[in-house]
Design a protein around this motif. Structure first.
Motif, PDB file in Angstrom:
ATOM      1  N   PHE A  59       0.815  -1.213   0.000  1.00 49.61           N
ATOM      2  CA  PHE A  59       0.000   0.000   0.000  1.00 49.61           C
ATOM      3  C   PHE A  59       0.854   1.271   0.000  1.00 49.61           C
ATOM      4  CE2 PHE A  59      -2.726  -3.288   1.800  1.00 49.61           C
ATOM      5  CZ  PHE A  59      -3.836  -3.148   0.981  1.00 49.61           C
ATOM      6  N   THR A 106      -6.211  15.653  -7.195  1.00 43.78           N
ATOM      7  CA  THR A 106      -6.806  14.974  -6.044  1.00 43.78           C
ATOM      8  C   THR A 106      -6.670  15.798  -4.768  1.00 43.78           C
ATOM      9  OG1 THR A 106      -6.287  12.848  -7.044  1.00 43.78           O
ATOM     10  CG2 THR A 106      -6.797  12.845  -4.694  1.00 43.78           C
ATOM     11  N   TYR A 156      -8.860  18.807  -4.403  1.00 49.42           N
ATOM     12  CA  TYR A 156     -10.215  18.502  -3.933  1.00 49.42           C
ATOM     13  C   TYR A 156     -10.234  18.203  -2.435  1.00 49.42           C
ATOM     14  CZ  TYR A 156     -11.758  18.218  -8.786  1.00 49.42           C
ATOM     15  OH  TYR A 156     -12.060  18.502 -10.086  1.00 49.42           O
ATOM     16  N   ILE A 157      -9.204  17.486  -1.972  1.00 46.28           N
ATOM     17  CA  ILE A 157      -9.145  17.171  -0.541  1.00 46.28           C
ATOM     18  C   ILE A 157      -9.060  18.455   0.281  1.00 46.28           C
ATOM     19  CG2 ILE A 157      -7.738  16.101   1.282  1.00 46.28           C
ATOM     20  CD1 ILE A 157      -6.971  13.928  -0.723  1.00 46.28           C
ATOM     21  N   LEU A 187     -12.476  17.358   1.606  1.00 51.43           N
ATOM     22  CA  LEU A 187     -12.529  16.260   2.567  1.00 51.43           C
ATOM     23  C   LEU A 187     -11.914  16.660   3.910  1.00 51.43           C
ATOM     24  CD1 LEU A 187     -12.722  13.087   3.199  1.00 51.43           C
ATOM     25  CD2 LEU A 187     -10.374  13.017   2.381  1.00 51.43           C
ATOM     26  N   TRP A 201       4.512  13.978  -0.081  1.00 51.97           N
ATOM     27  CA  TRP A 201       3.618  12.825  -0.138  1.00 51.97           C
ATOM     28  C   TRP A 201       3.821  12.057  -1.444  1.00 51.97           C
ATOM     29  CZ3 TRP A 201      -0.280  11.066  -3.352  1.00 51.97           C
ATOM     30  CH2 TRP A 201      -1.108  10.057  -2.832  1.00 51.97           C
ATOM     31  N   PHE A 236      -1.955   5.913   1.902  1.00 58.09           N
ATOM     32  CA  PHE A 236      -2.907   5.197   1.058  1.00 58.09           C
ATOM     33  C   PHE A 236      -4.305   5.799   1.051  1.00 58.09           C
ATOM     34  CE2 PHE A 236      -5.772   1.602   0.013  1.00 58.09           C
ATOM     35  CZ  PHE A 236      -5.308   1.373  -1.268  1.00 58.09           C
ATOM     36  N   TYR A 237      -4.664   6.477   2.149  1.00 55.96           N
ATOM     37  CA  TYR A 237      -6.043   6.955   2.210  1.00 55.96           C
ATOM     38  C   TYR A 237      -6.418   7.911   1.067  1.00 55.96           C
ATOM     39  CZ  TYR A 237     -10.552   8.461   3.688  1.00 55.96           C
ATOM     40  OH  TYR A 237     -11.873   8.735   3.685  1.00 55.96           O
ATOM     41  N   PRO A 238      -5.547   8.870   0.699  1.00 52.49           N
ATOM     42  CA  PRO A 238      -5.909   9.742  -0.431  1.00 52.49           C
ATOM     43  C   PRO A 238      -6.219   8.967  -1.714  1.00 52.49           C
ATOM     44  CG  PRO A 238      -4.075  10.689   0.749  1.00 52.49           C
ATOM     45  CD  PRO A 238      -4.310   9.336   1.354  1.00 52.49           C
ATOM     46  N   VAL A 239      -5.498   7.859  -1.926  1.00 49.85           N
ATOM     47  CA  VAL A 239      -5.752   7.045  -3.118  1.00 49.85           C
ATOM     48  C   VAL A 239      -7.105   6.348  -2.985  1.00 49.85           C
ATOM     49  CG1 VAL A 239      -4.926   5.149  -4.547  1.00 49.85           C
ATOM     50  CG2 VAL A 239      -3.287   6.694  -3.470  1.00 49.85           C
ATOM     51  N   TYR A 256      -9.554   7.510  -1.309  1.00 55.43           N
ATOM     52  CA  TYR A 256     -10.523   8.593  -1.486  1.00 55.43           C
ATOM     53  C   TYR A 256     -10.800   8.836  -2.972  1.00 55.43           C
ATOM     54  CZ  TYR A 256     -12.416  13.341  -1.420  1.00 55.43           C
ATOM     55  OH  TYR A 256     -13.183  14.459  -1.619  1.00 55.43           O
ATOM     56  N   MET A 257      -9.725   8.818  -3.774  1.00 58.05           N
ATOM     57  CA  MET A 257      -9.873   8.929  -5.229  1.00 58.05           C
ATOM     58  C   MET A 257     -10.856   7.880  -5.727  1.00 58.05           C
ATOM     59  SD  MET A 257      -6.213   8.926  -7.155  1.00 58.05           S
ATOM     60  CE  MET A 257      -4.880   9.851  -6.428  1.00 58.05           C
ATOM     61  N   TYR A 300     -21.882  12.756  -3.682  1.00 58.50           N
ATOM     62  CA  TYR A 300     -20.658  13.465  -3.307  1.00 58.50           C
ATOM     63  C   TYR A 300     -20.982  14.687  -2.463  1.00 58.50           C
ATOM     64  CZ  TYR A 300     -16.473  16.277  -3.636  1.00 58.50           C
ATOM     65  OH  TYR A 300     -15.386  17.039  -3.338  1.00 58.50           O
ATOM     66  N   PRO A 319     -18.129  12.287   3.177  1.00 59.02           N
ATOM     67  CA  PRO A 319     -17.062  12.229   2.175  1.00 59.02           C
ATOM     68  C   PRO A 319     -15.979  11.181   2.446  1.00 59.02           C
ATOM     69  CG  PRO A 319     -16.928  14.254   3.475  1.00 59.02           C
ATOM     70  CD  PRO A 319     -18.218  13.601   3.832  1.00 59.02           C
ATOM     71  N   TRP A 320     -15.756  10.826   3.726  1.00 62.03           N
ATOM     72  CA  TRP A 320     -14.629   9.922   3.987  1.00 62.03           C
ATOM     73  C   TRP A 320     -15.038   8.451   4.001  1.00 62.03           C
ATOM     74  CZ3 TRP A 320     -16.212  13.762   7.392  1.00 62.03           C
ATOM     75  CH2 TRP A 320     -16.953  13.333   8.498  1.00 62.03           C
ATOM     76  N   THR A 338     -16.160  21.487 -13.286  1.00 57.29           N
ATOM     77  CA  THR A 338     -15.627  22.172 -12.108  1.00 57.29           C
ATOM     78  C   THR A 338     -16.223  21.642 -10.809  1.00 57.29           C
ATOM     79  OG1 THR A 338     -15.572  24.089 -13.510  1.00 57.29           O
ATOM     80  CG2 THR A 338     -15.087  24.449 -11.200  1.00 57.29           C
ATOM     81  N   MET A 339     -17.548  21.522 -10.787  1.00 60.21           N
ATOM     82  CA  MET A 339     -18.180  21.123  -9.540  1.00 60.21           C
ATOM     83  C   MET A 339     -18.382  19.616  -9.456  1.00 60.21           C
ATOM     84  SD  MET A 339     -18.350  23.660  -7.702  1.00 60.21           S
ATOM     85  CE  MET A 339     -19.382  23.017  -6.382  1.00 60.21           C
ATOM     86  N   VAL A 347     -16.833  16.699  -9.029  1.00 60.90           N
ATOM     87  CA  VAL A 347     -15.573  16.074  -8.622  1.00 60.90           C
ATOM     88  C   VAL A 347     -15.500  14.584  -8.983  1.00 60.90           C
ATOM     89  CG1 VAL A 347     -14.071  15.588  -6.654  1.00 60.90           C
ATOM     90  CG2 VAL A 347     -15.254  17.777  -6.810  1.00 60.90           C
ATOM     91  N   THR A 401     -14.016  13.870 -12.458  1.00 61.93           N
ATOM     92  CA  THR A 401     -12.575  14.104 -12.558  1.00 61.93           C
ATOM     93  C   THR A 401     -11.793  12.982 -11.871  1.00 61.93           C
ATOM     94  OG1 THR A 401     -13.104  16.439 -12.427  1.00 61.93           O
ATOM     95  CG2 THR A 401     -10.794  15.850 -12.293  1.00 61.93           C
ATOM     96  N   MET A 402     -12.322  12.504 -10.743  1.00 58.67           N
ATOM     97  CA  MET A 402     -11.640  11.415 -10.033  1.00 58.67           C
ATOM     98  C   MET A 402     -11.624  10.135 -10.869  1.00 58.67           C
ATOM     99  SD  MET A 402     -10.274  12.068  -7.205  1.00 58.67           S
ATOM    100  CE  MET A 402      -9.784  13.739  -7.243  1.00 58.67           C
TER     101      MET A 402
END
Lengths: 296, 292
Positions: A104, A119, A122-123, A130, A164, B41-44, B46-47, B58, B63-64, B254-255, B257, B260-261
């Motif tokens: 991971f 990404t 957006y976070i 987020l 990161w 790993f969490y941001p990935v 989240y993607m 969304y 969100p999480w 734009t809005m 998300v 785009t992800m």
């Protein structure tokens, strides 16, 4: 045969030499020439000598960009090196679960700077991001913190996102280095009654010296040219808070269409890159780097 | 004799508990490892989660956490928006760049290793200086040059400079590798009157295969993710590559998300697949010979 050159051999090196000469060396020399022009890239150019150089240094723009670049460089090293080293050593351990973690840990390597930048934007978005949603739910702060729109925070936040992105790569380097350390050294240390800290500082760290050098050189030379992420995240803003050297060059040349000023910054960038490489090689010995590069 | 037996006994006794004992610092390391796992790993994750959400989900969901009603509609949207075309452009640019970089470097590396000519040595040293030159430092003249050649906004216009800047590192790695091939092997084949091309085909390429695969992967990743060349050298839809496509999706939706992800996830598809099916090769390639 053997060691003599013949026309066939000249022919064999020709493609590489031509590519490199036409699309790398020649442009480099042209950049020096362009830095003496007043030119928007379209109408006819005017030779103005060192005027661009004078104006870039007089209005403090170059110095500002250089200072930001230096800040990013130092901060990148300070953040990336210790974490990468510890993560790498951790992953080199024998326990089964560490191997699973490793799977991971390296995933961020799969994404381009642009993908990572989008990404994180957006976070960190102050309206629907987020991070703020998380902080709000934990009752930390008042939410709506504009992470990338704050002049004082932006460069730090950008540098952390860069970290990161690149820590996985450097962790991989250190993991490789740490795996090469002979077990006998650790066994000897255990017999001598060394605890975990002694072992780390007297065995692991000295044994990782050349990996540390290689990784540091890559962090320093890399941070000179961070551009993609900054372009996507802040576009050099707010104001000029994240306008590092590469960003400044891009904006001058391709946004303001001032080829001369942009080229001055490009030349500074090239000189900085070469000086940095020479210094690190002088300081560390080229052979060490070479020996690191050998045998994959 | 007796004392020896006791000794081995004692050492066995010492070793057994050492393996079983849960040391406090290992617990701390694992805890820190989990913290890093979340950060890395969490941001990935989240993607991925966001790309499977609807737009309403969304804006209104938590969100999480993963969506309760995962949907693939964003992927459909991205594919309908010409994604396949951009993907193909990226493939063309990356594959052509890799083929040219590795091909030219291999021929050049062979000559650098095999000949004792001073001019060749100087040429190699110039390539090494090229290692220190950032792409950004040459991008302005490259833009002018490509425009003057009539290659602005074409795939070829991106490939040519990518090759030039990919050469130095690839050449250095291959030279180091080819140098390690024992001279006796050349001699023995050379005695039979083998030409350079035969030596390359039957000796160097088979032996250097691991290195060739590694540098190919490295150069592919570089070309695939390159942003500055497409940003400066292309503008229209027809020559758009993956990183530019993400940026344009971001501007277009734009809005929205999640769309785009989905584009972001798809943009990394070749590397994600490579990671799943050939993790070791991919990681070794990524290191490009910087690690041993």
């Amino acid at each position: 045969m053997g060691t003599k050159m013949n026309w066939q051999r000249w022919l064999m090196i020709a493609p590489a030499v031509v590519f490199f000469a036409v699309f790398a060396l020649f442009p480099m020399l042209m950049a020096v020439y362009y830095s003496g022009l007043q030119w928007n890239g379209i109408s006819s150019a005017k030779w103005v000598g060192l005027a661009n150089w004078g104006s870039v240094f007089r209005n403090g723009e170059a110095l500002h960009a250089l200072r930001l670049t230096a800040e990013v460089m130092v901060l990148s090293w300070v953040v990336q090196t210790p974490i990468s080293l510890l993560v790498g050593v951790f992953l080199a351990g024998r326990q089964r679960h560490r191997a699973v973690f490793g799977v991971f840990y390296f995933v961020p390597l799969l994404f381009s700077s642009v993908a990572i930048g989008v990404t994180w934007s957006y976070i960190l978005n102050p309206n629907f991001g987020l991070l703020d949603a998380l902080l709000k739910s934990l009752h930390i702060g008042n939410g709506n913190q504009n992470w990338l729109g704050n002049t004082h925070l932006a460069l730090l936040v950008v540098t952390l996102i860069i970290a990161w992105q690149f820590i996985p790569f450097h962790s991989l380097l250190y993991q490789g280095g740490a795996k090469q350390i002979p077990d006998s050294l650790y066994e000897a240390a255990t017999i001598d009654g060394a605890n975990v800290w002694n072992t780390f500082f007297s065995i692991t760290l000295p044994q990782l010296k050349y990996t540390l050098i290689t990784s540091s050189v890559l962090v320093l030379t890399g941070s000179l040219t961070y551009f993609d992420l900054i372009y996507v995240l802040t576009d050099g803003g707010p104001g000029d808070a994240t306008t590092v050297l590469a960003m400044d060059m891009y904006k001058q040349a391709f946004v303001n269409q001032n080829i001369g000023l942009g080229s001055v910054l490009a030349v500074i960038l090239a000189v900085a890159g070469v000086i940095l490489s020479i210094l690190t090689l002088r300081f560390t010995g080229f052979n060490r780097m070479e020996s690191q590069l050998e045998g994959m | 004799m007796a004392s020896q037996v006791i000794k081995t006994d004692a050492s066995v006794n010492l070793r057994a508990p050492r393996r079983k004992r849960l040391r406090w610092y290992n617990v701390v390391f694992t805890a820190l490892g989990v913290v890093w796992l979340i950060i890395a790993f969490y941001p990935v994750l989240y993607m991925l989660m966001t790309s499977l959400r609807s737009q309403q989900g969304y804006l209104l969901g938590i969100p999480w956490l993963p969506s309760l009603h995962p949907t693939f509609e964003n992927y459909a949207t991205v594919l309908q928006a010409g994604f396949a075309h951009y993907f193909l452009n990226s493939v063309i640019v990356s594959v052509c760049s890799v083929a040219l970089i590795v091909g030219c470097s291999l021929l050049c590396a062979y000559v650098v290793v095999r000949s004792r000519n001073r001019a060749v040595r100087v040429i190699f040293d110039v390539f090494l200086v090229g290692l220190a030159l950032p792409i950004q430092a040459a991008i302005i003249p490259i833009y002018v040059l490509i425009t003057k050649m009539g290659l602005y906004d074409t795939l070829l216009g991106m490939i040519l400079p990518s090759v030039a800047f990919g050469l130095p590192l690839t050449l250095l790695i291959l030279v180091n590798f080819v140098r390690d091939i024992p001279n006796e092997l050349y001699e023995s084949m050379g005695l039979e009157g083998a030409s350079d091309f035969r030596l390359l085909r039957h000796l160097v390429i088979p032996l250097a295969m691991p290195a060739l695969i590694s540098v190919s992967i490295y150069d592919f990743v570089q070309a695939w993710n390159n942003f500055l060349f497409p940003l400066v050298l292309t503008q229209s839809d027809s020559s758009r590559v993956m990183p530019m496509a993400i940026v344009s999706f971001q501007g277009q939706y734009t809005m929205n998300v999640p769309v785009t992800m989905a584009a972001v996830i798809l943009s990394a598809l070749p590397l994600i697949l490579a990671y799943i099916f050939g993790r070791r090769y991919l990681l070794r390639g990524m290191l490009a010979g910087f690690g041993k």
